[in-house]
Design a protein around this motif. Structure first.
Motif, PDB file in Angstrom:
ATOM      1  N   SER A 121       0.899  -1.182   0.045  1.00 27.08           N
ATOM      2  CA  SER A 121       0.078   0.114   0.076  1.00 27.08           C
ATOM      3  C   SER A 121       0.823   1.200  -0.094  1.00 27.08           C
ATOM      4  N   GLY A 122       2.211   1.052   0.090  1.00 28.14           N
ATOM      5  CA  GLY A 122       3.020   2.136   0.153  1.00 28.14           C
ATOM      6  C   GLY A 122       3.507   2.690  -1.002  1.00 28.14           C
ATOM      7  N   GLU A 123       4.203   3.867  -1.037  1.00 25.96           N
ATOM      8  CA  GLU A 123       4.603   4.558  -2.504  1.00 25.96           C
ATOM      9  C   GLU A 123       4.999   3.705  -3.347  1.00 25.96           C
ATOM     10  N   ASN A 124       4.849   3.588  -4.575  1.00 30.96           N
ATOM     11  CA  ASN A 124       5.435   2.878  -5.617  1.00 30.96           C
ATOM     12  C   ASN A 124       6.663   3.764  -6.050  1.00 30.96           C
ATOM     13  N   ILE A 125       7.810   3.462  -6.047  1.00 30.50           N
ATOM     14  CA  ILE A 125       9.038   4.023  -6.247  1.00 30.50           C
ATOM     15  C   ILE A 125       9.169   4.156  -7.649  1.00 30.50           C
ATOM     16  N   ALA A 126       8.902   3.126  -8.511  1.00 27.18           N
ATOM     17  CA  ALA A 126       8.905   3.347 -10.077  1.00 27.18           C
ATOM     18  C   ALA A 126       8.015   4.573 -10.409  1.00 27.18           C
ATOM     19  N   GLU A 127       6.741   4.419 -10.006  1.00 32.09           N
ATOM     20  CA  GLU A 127       5.930   5.644 -10.406  1.00 32.09           C
ATOM     21  C   GLU A 127       6.187   6.952 -10.026  1.00 32.09           C
ATOM     22  N   SER A 128       6.813   7.055  -8.663  1.00 31.88           N
ATOM     23  CA  SER A 128       7.539   8.272  -8.435  1.00 31.88           C
ATOM     24  C   SER A 128       8.636   8.687  -9.408  1.00 31.88           C
ATOM     25  N   LEU A 129       9.594   7.872  -9.892  1.00 32.44           N
ATOM     26  CA  LEU A 129      10.470   8.452 -10.645  1.00 32.44           C
ATOM     27  C   LEU A 129      10.023   8.813 -12.152  1.00 32.44           C
ATOM     28  N   VAL A 130       8.922   8.039 -12.631  1.00 33.00           N
ATOM     29  CA  VAL A 130       8.486   8.375 -14.008  1.00 33.00           C
ATOM     30  C   VAL A 130       7.654   9.855 -13.706  1.00 33.00           C
ATOM     31  N   ALA A 131       6.961   9.804 -12.651  1.00 37.26           N
ATOM     32  CA  ALA A 131       6.301  11.158 -12.581  1.00 37.26           C
ATOM     33  C   ALA A 131       6.966  12.537 -12.281  1.00 37.26           C
ATOM     34  N   GLU A 132       8.277  12.218 -11.729  1.00 40.23           N
ATOM     35  CA  GLU A 132       9.071  13.463 -11.991  1.00 40.23           C
ATOM     36  C   GLU A 132       9.927  13.568 -13.198  1.00 40.23           C
ATOM     37  N   GLY A 133       9.888  12.725 -14.117  1.00 42.67           N
ATOM     38  CA  GLY A 133      10.550  12.970 -15.227  1.00 42.67           C
ATOM     39  C   GLY A 133      12.047  12.365 -15.354  1.00 42.67           C
ATOM     40  N   LEU A 134      12.311  11.641 -14.256  1.00 43.28           N
ATOM     41  CA  LEU A 134      13.716  11.124 -13.972  1.00 43.28           C
ATOM     42  C   LEU A 134      13.833   9.729 -14.732  1.00 43.28           C
ATOM     43  N   ALA A 135      12.620   8.855 -15.199  1.00 43.42           N
ATOM     44  CA  ALA A 135      12.578   7.606 -15.777  1.00 43.42           C
ATOM     45  C   ALA A 135      11.707   7.490 -17.086  1.00 43.42           C
ATOM     46  N   THR A 136      11.971   6.806 -18.081  1.00 40.81           N
ATOM     47  CA  THR A 136      11.410   6.572 -19.099  1.00 40.81           C
ATOM     48  C   THR A 136      10.656   5.085 -18.915  1.00 40.81           C
ATOM     49  N   VAL A 137       9.524   4.827 -19.506  1.00 37.59           N
ATOM     50  CA  VAL A 137       8.734   3.811 -19.430  1.00 37.59           C
ATOM     51  C   VAL A 137       8.938   2.776 -20.770  1.00 37.59           C
ATOM     52  N   ARG A 138       9.336   1.522 -20.437  1.00 36.21           N
ATOM     53  CA  ARG A 138       9.798   0.482 -21.654  1.00 36.21           C
ATOM     54  C   ARG A 138       8.143   0.244 -22.194  1.00 36.21           C
ATOM     55  N   ARG A 139       7.938   0.892 -23.144  1.00 41.50           N
ATOM     56  CA  ARG A 139       6.564   0.609 -23.676  1.00 41.50           C
ATOM     57  C   ARG A 139       6.513  -0.644 -24.522  1.00 41.50           C
ATOM     58  N   GLU A 140       7.689  -0.869 -24.922  1.00 41.56           N
ATOM     59  CA  GLU A 140       7.536  -2.182 -25.879  1.00 41.56           C
ATOM     60  C   GLU A 140       6.873  -3.613 -25.131  1.00 41.56           C
TER      61      GLU A 140
END
Length: 911
Positions: A121-140
């Protein structure tokens, strides 16, 4: 830990404990999309696990080329890689996390989701990184039916629209520079920080005491060794593998779990030989002290000196670990473990300074013990340097600064009580162990303090000793070793003593012991000098000593006059001479009373072997009298012509009555056998003219011989003429007790004087040697005595006398009346003086008025101002009788004057 979709809880940071700085589990953020987690440690470092964040990618951090592989090259940070790493580090370091593993590759790489907290239920670290523009999503790899993946895409679109992070127009690169390769002189860089705290991030832990840090805000990477300590390390073998020393892995984990990737402050303290030394400050404690306290490190002397947080704290932490025998100290045995507490710490009296690093003390039990000062080395010669092959080598005078060091200890310690704390016992060494060097016996090494002052530290700070350097594993050293090193550093900086660049002091001391011809040359001077200052260098026996005469800079052998002391054992041509009873006790008595003390001596004569004979005084105690009084010596017939004869006889009689030691078997002879003590002789009346110059409160007086008065007048006139022509420089004379000088009296004229006591520069007690009066002056009113007018040219003209056949009243008022009468009658007047008999302090004389020839003492008796002193000598009987008759005629007057004051009628003489 199980994987593949199951939730797991791990600590990426602190595991709380009761210590000041909590126990930390290892935590490392490899990049913006990869972390390493560890579980709870159980008996050692726990296994680690790398989790790569699923479905996202962050920029790669810089990599250095692999050594030994020429094909590899340095790669810089990708844009926004460092910011992503920092964002993730600040999010997870120090936090409890939960993670799920979604996929595991054949190569063993695990991909999953990391949540802050104890569950999903805690904060998802990956989502936080993407929301801050510090990581890109592997859409493939995204599937449309996975809501988590869809949410990542939505967050990325929102970051793009908001132009956050790597979607912004600005650059996101950081230049991180390795100090080793970018700064030509690291020492200058360290010095430029002036030992002020610098913000930093700990990037890597090589071992418990060696770390890699990123300095902020300039982004310099530096390798820092913790000042003052050293942890067990990993030894690199020839094949490239590493072998850990005992507790090396535990020490590394201890440091990693507390500092790795933490925000800290670093004090860069020094940079010897391109090695940067520093101290890491963390809000929860000091890792340097904790490593020591937990037995993961030991103190090192070479870097301890630069530690800015207090070296005593490190020593205390190490001492705590040793006492608890934890980890690297599990087999530790204290240097004084076999000593009782009373033998480790005690109070004793200093009896002798053996060398510049050794003293002899007397314990409360009466035992004498040699104590060496811990961890210091006295002055010494390097090889054969400065040794004169043509003369006998005397270390005390021939080794530079050895005499100054001995004198410092002698003046500071002799006769004083000191506190002794035993630091270690140095075992005896044999000649074989020292490569042929003479063996040393077992030595007790201790810290000696007096009045809170560490004597070894004081000696080192004055440059009169150096500090011993030890092997790192040698624990036998002073408990105040760091203070000694600091004191030596100050002495070197200030150029004191052994560290001075000036010419070394030279002590040209003539040893005239046994040199008959030299002794004959010195004898007249020493006889005329009266009481001379000396230092007792050695005690051969109860009555035979070796003295150092500081003014004459010579060594003499001195024999006590007037006594016969038991002889000790000694080698004779016919064999060993057996010691006489109580010879050893007499030697010990003399040693304890005068050895290495400052004394005064009166030289009377010398024997045919060149030994001087005379009287030795220490603090108003006559050593000859003291030996007789303690039944360790007998009065010799040669004492009869001495002024101390009566005192010696009285002391001997007291010792006889006690019947101890030499008089243990004494039996008093019948009185008939001693009836004829001395042959009868007549009193000699040979009066000479004197001029009375001073009268003391004790009814003594000083007088000048009229016969030599013209010589004194001539000398004073010449001296004042020379002083007027060349006035002395005010304040240039530094008075010392016993010095002859000139002093300006109240009348503005200069007179010859002797310094009796120096309280302060403003209070110097002087005695006018030609007139007998005393005065307290400022040193500015004193000057050196010109050599042409010394006591060799004309001896002191004021001689002390007292009245014969009378007793000075004990009552102060009665004595004052008598003194007033004498002052009124004879002061500053010419009289006639006759020597009657010797006294303990000065000659006893009769004094007549020059005109009437009336006896001054007899007049005092007639006035009822003094009492008669009965003398048993037959040749004085007539004079005593005459005085006693006069005393009887004045009985009524005496009774009215004295009986009411002191009831002293027991001294009244009726003949």
């Amino acid at each position: 830990m199980k994987c593949h979709g199951l939730s797991h809880i791990a600590l990426i940071s602190l595991f709380k404990t009761s210590r000041v700085l909590p126990s930390l589990a290892q935590c490392l953020v490899l990049s913006g999309c990869a972390v390493i987690v560890r579980g709870q440690p159980r008996g050692g470092p726990p296994p680690e696990r790398q989790i790569n964040l699923s479905n996202i990618r962050a920029g790669a951090l810089a990599r250095r080329a692999i050594q030994g592989q020429p094909d590899t090259k340095d790669t810089p940070d990708e844009p926004w890689a460092f910011q992503a790493r920092e964002f993730l580090r600040k999010k997870v370091i120090g936090k409890e996390v939960c993670f799920t593993v979604e996929n595991k590759t054949p190569q063993g790489r695990e991909y999953g989701i990391v949540f802050l907290g104890k569950d999903t239920s805690g904060e998802n670290i990956a989502e936080s990184l993407v929301a801050e523009g510090l990581a890109t999503v592997r859409r493939e790899g995204i599937r449309g039916n996975n809501p988590d993946q869809v949410r990542l895409c939505d967050l990325e679109d929102q970051a793009k629209a908001a132009k956050k992070g790597q979607w912004s127009e600005g650059g996101g690169s950081h230049t991180i520079r390795d100090l080793k390769y970018t700064i030509e002189n690291p020492r200058n860089f360290v010095d430029s920080l002036h030992q002020k705290p610098v913000n930093a991030i700990i990037e890597h832990v090589r071992d418990g005491s060696m770390l890699r840090a990123l300095l902020l805000p300039d982004y310099y990477l530096v390798t820092v060794m913790l000042s003052g300590i050293k942890c067990p390390t990993f030894k690199r073998e020839a094949d490239g593998s590493e072998t850990p020393e005992p507790f090396a892995a535990e020490a590394k984990f201890f440091t990693e779990s507390r500092l790795l990737q933490r925000d800290v402050q670093i004090i860069l303290e020094s940079c010897p030989n391109q090695i940067i030394l520093g101290t890491i400050l963390h809000p929860n404690g000091n890792i340097t002290e904790l490593l020591l306290k937990e037995g993961f490190a030991r103190c090192v002397d070479w870097s301890m000196a630069v530690y800015t947080q207090g070296a005593e704290k490190l020593r205390a932490a190490e001492r705590s670990a040793k006492e608890r025998k934890v980890r690297i100290w599990k087999d530790y045995v204290a240097p004084t473990a076999n000593l009782d507490q009373k033998d480790r710490q005690f109070v004793a009296k200093v009896m002798q300074v053996v060398n510049a690093d050794a003293i002899v003390v007397k314990l409360n039990s009466g035992e004498h013990k040699t104590i060496h000062l811990s961890s210091i080395r006295p002055p010494r010669l390097e090889g054969e340097k400065n040794k004169d092959k043509d003369k006998r080598f005397r270390p005390l005078y021939d080794i530079p600064y050895m005499f100054e060091a001995r004198e410092f200890l002698r003046k500071k310690l002799i006769g004083k009580k000191v506190n002794v704390t035993v630091d270690y016992i140095r075992a005896a060494t044999s000649a074989m162990e020292t490569g042929g060097v003479p063996a040393f016996p077992e030595r007790t090494c201790a810290t000696v303090t007096i009045g809170g002052i560490n004597i070894a530290e004081a000696l080192v700070s004055k440059g009169l000793a150096t500090v011993i350097r030890y092997r790192q594993d040698d624990d036998q050293r002073s408990s105040h070793y760091d203070e000694l090193l600091a004191a030596e550093a100050r002495a070197i900086k200030n150029g004191k003593g052994l560290h001075s660049k000036k010419e070394v002091p030279i002590h040209r001391v003539a040893d005239i012991s046994g040199e008959t011809q030299k002794a004959k040359q010195f004898l007249p001077f020493l006889q005329r000098a009266g009481r001379s200052e000396a230092v007792v260098e050695y005690v051969f026996s109860g009555s035979r000593l070796k003295l150092y005469m500081p003014k004459e800079t010579c060594l003499i052998t001195f024999l006590l006059a007037g006594i016969e002391c038991p002889r000790g054992s000694r080698n004779m041509p016919g064999g060993m001479q057996v010691a006489e009873p109580y010879s050893e006790e007499a030697t010990i008595f003399t040693k304890e009373l005068v050895l290495q003390r400052e004394v005064e001596v009166e030289v009377e004569s010398m024997d045919k072997a060149g030994n001087f004979i005379g009287w030795l005084h220490i603090e108003s105690v006559n050593l000859s009298v003291a030996l007789v009084e303690n039944a360790l010596s007998k009065v010799h017939f040669t004492a009869e012509r001495s002024s101390y004869y009566k005192t010696l006889l009285s002391a001997e009689e007291t010792a006889r009555q006690r019947k101890e030691k030499l008089w243990a078997n004494y039996e008093e002879k019948p009185k008939e056998e001693v009836a004829q003590f001395t042959e009868e002789k007549e009193r000699v009346a040979k009066y000479r003219a004197v001029y009375v110059t001073e009268i003391t409160d004790g009814l003594h007086f000083y007088a000048q011989d009229v016969e030599t008065g013209t010589k004194l007048e001539s000398l004073m006139e010449s001296m004042r003429g020379e002083i007027a022509a060349q006035p002395p420089v005010e304040g240039s004379f530094a008075p010392r007790r016993g010095d002859f000088c000139i002093a300006k009296f109240a009348d503005g004229e200069w007179y010859r004087a002797r310094v009796e006591k120096v309280e302060s520069p403003a209070k110097v007690h002087v005695f006018y040697i030609d007139y007998g009066n005393r005065e307290i002056l400022s040193s500015t009113r004193l000057a050196a005595l010109p050599p042409a007018f010394s006591t060799r040219t004309l001896p002191p003209q004021a001689t002390e006398y007292t009245f014969a056949f009378i007793q000075v009243p004990q009552d102060e008022d009665a004595r004052a009346d008598a003194v007033d009468s004498v002052v009124r009658d004879i002061q500053n007047k010419q009289c006639l003086l006759n020597m009657e008999y010797s006294g303990a302090v000065c000659p006893h004389v009769t004094l007549q008025f020059a005109d009437s020839k009336d006896d001054v003492g007899l007049g005092l008796v007639k006035e009822g101002l003094v009492m008669v002193d009965v003398r048993k000598e037959k040749h004085l009987h007539k004079m005593v009788t005459l005085t006693g008759i006069c005393c009887n005629l004045c009985a009524l007057k005496y009774t009215s004057l004295f009986h009411s004051r002191a009831s002293d009628s027991s001294h009244f003489v009726l003949l």
